[in-house]
Design an enzyme around this catalytic site. Structure first.
Site, mmCIF file in Angstrom:
data_model
loop_
_atom_site.group_PDB
_atom_site.id
_atom_site.type_symbol
_atom_site.label_atom_id
_atom_site.label_comp_id
_atom_site.label_asym_id
_atom_site.label_seq_id
_atom_site.Cartn_x
_atom_site.Cartn_y
_atom_site.Cartn_z
ATOM 1 N N PRO A 96 -2.672 -14.756 21.269
ATOM 2 C CG PRO A 96 -4.558 -14.841 22.633
ATOM 3 C CD PRO A 96 -3.748 -13.908 21.793
ATOM 4 C CB ALA A 99 -7.548 -17.169 21.919
ATOM 5 N N GLY A 100 -9.413 -17.982 18.993
ATOM 6 C CA GLY A 100 -10.425 -17.389 18.119
ATOM 7 C C GLY A 100 -9.975 -16.081 17.499
ATOM 8 N N GLY A 102 -7.591 -15.903 15.202
ATOM 9 C CA GLY A 102 -7.010 -16.153 13.883
ATOM 10 C C GLY A 102 -5.532 -16.504 13.917
ATOM 11 C CB SER A 103 -3.282 -17.911 16.524
ATOM 12 O OG SER A 103 -4.011 -19.091 16.785
ATOM 13 C CB ALA A 105 -5.619 -17.606 9.385
ATOM 14 C CB ALA A 106 -1.906 -14.781 12.102
ATOM 15 C CG ASP A 147 -10.034 -17.165 10.699
ATOM 16 O OD1 ASP A 147 -11.110 -16.550 10.605
ATOM 17 O OD2 ASP A 147 -9.782 -17.956 11.628
HETATM 18 C C1 MEV Z 1 -13.304 -18.932 12.659
HETATM 19 O O1 MEV Z 1 -12.558 -17.758 12.914
HETATM 20 C C2 MEV Z 1 -14.614 -18.587 12.039
HETATM 21 C C3 MEV Z 1 -15.484 -19.765 11.641
HETATM 22 O O2 MEV Z 1 -16.602 -19.191 10.940
HETATM 23 C C4 MEV Z 1 -14.764 -20.755 10.757
HETATM 24 C C5 MEV Z 1 -14.413 -20.184 9.388
HETATM 25 O O3 MEV Z 1 -15.108 -19.319 8.879
HETATM 26 O O4 MEV Z 1 -13.418 -20.670 8.819
HETATM 27 C C6 MEV Z 1 -16.025 -20.507 12.848
#
Ligand code: MEV
Length: 305
Positions: A96, A99-100, A102-103, A105-106, A147
């Protein structure tokens, strides 16, 4: 038409936010991510990016373009010195967006790889990391690079801003439960929230504790001590909540996982919504996924090798 290029999604097991300040983070690539294909547009036209499953359709812009992803796409093409070729980059995603996991960066790694394939240039990890990093800088502001490192390399490792990703070899594959909430969130806002809470000072004891929890948890993982890893994750969630990046929903989902038998559970990534992860004895996994489902969130199990 050229081949399909991938960028992996990721979970951060320990060390998010602190990693922005130079502390280590333990992070792993998911077995899924974003795939991208460069399709030439023979009639000409702009450099486009379409990811239908995210309802995303942008053209590469300049740095003052209003759409951040359009600017990010332009930055990648500029970084590779490609100008604006008449291409459609067509993407699919198994993770998704926002949602944290890594979308972004992927996506940036998959876009960079697809452009290099189209340009018949060799994959140079340093070039990909820099181009995708430029994209992340636009989308997230102060990104650490963790990421992108996982989206590019896959696997599991300890990432430091100064030295990059040190991959770990696990003797036993690690099973992780992941669930993405649909709470709206923004990574740049969460990074700013931590800056406000710590006055941007690396010496803040909460950031230092997050960094040392990465060390403790990594040692536990490598020693096969999943209970020790889980304890570090539980503590990290509490510290992150203290920094203001958890939400009542994330707290409830983590508590539910612990009650259902998890060794540990925490938010993963920037927080403020987004995803949570849990490590559990295998026999408790079903109960945890059921507990999340009862609370309206569908989780999945992923195996890190
Ligand atoms: C994001 O996946 C993680 C953070 O630490 C930001 C980063 O490291 O770029 C919040």
């Amino acid at each position: 038409m050229s081949g399909v290029s991938i960028g992996w999604g990721k979970v951060i097991l320990l060390g998010e936010h602190a990693v922005v300040y130079g502390y280590p983070a333990l992070a792993a690539a998911l077995d899924r991510g974003v795939t991208m294909q460069a399709v030439p547009t023979p009639a000409g036209g702009p450099l486009r990016l379409d990811v239908p499953v995210w309802d995303l359709a942008v053209t590469a812009g300049a740095l003052d373009d209003h759409h951040p992803i359009g600017r990010a796409l332009g930055a990648i093409a500029d970084h590779l010195g490609l100008g604006r070729p008449a291409l459609s980059l067509v993407g699919e995603s198994q993770i998704p967006v926002g949602a944290g996991l890594g979308s972004s960066a992927a996506m940036a790694v998959a876009v960079t790889r697809a452009l290099l394939v189209w340009a018949k240039r060799k994959e140079d990890p340093a070039v990909i990391a820099e181009a995708a990093g430029a994209s992340e800088g636009i989308v997230h502001g102060r990104a650490s690079g963790v990421d992108v490192a996982l989206a590019l390399a896959g696997g599991i490792g300890v990432f430091r801003k100064a030295s990059g990703l040190r991959k770990l070899a696990l003797s036993t594959p690690l099973r992780i439960l992941v669930a993405a909430t649909t709470e709206p969130r923004n990574t740049a806002d969460m990074i700013q929230r931590v800056t406000d809470a710590t006055n941007g000072k690396k010496e803040d004891p909460r950031l230092a504790e997050l960094g040392s929890l990465t060390d403790t948890g990594t040692t536990a993982l490598l020693g096969g001590d999943l209970a020790g890893l889980g304890a570090a994750m539980n503590r990290a969630h509490a510290v992150l909540a203290g920094l203001g990046v958890s939400t009542p929903k994330l707290d409830i989902l983590c508590d539910a996982a612990r009650t259902a038998g998890a060794h540990g559970a925490k938010l993963t990534g920037a927080g403020g919504g987004g995803a949570i992860i849990a490590i559990a004895p295998r026999e408790a996994e079903g109960a945890i996924l059921a507990a999340w489902k009862e609370r309206g969130v569908v989780g999945f199990q992923t195996t890190i090798r």
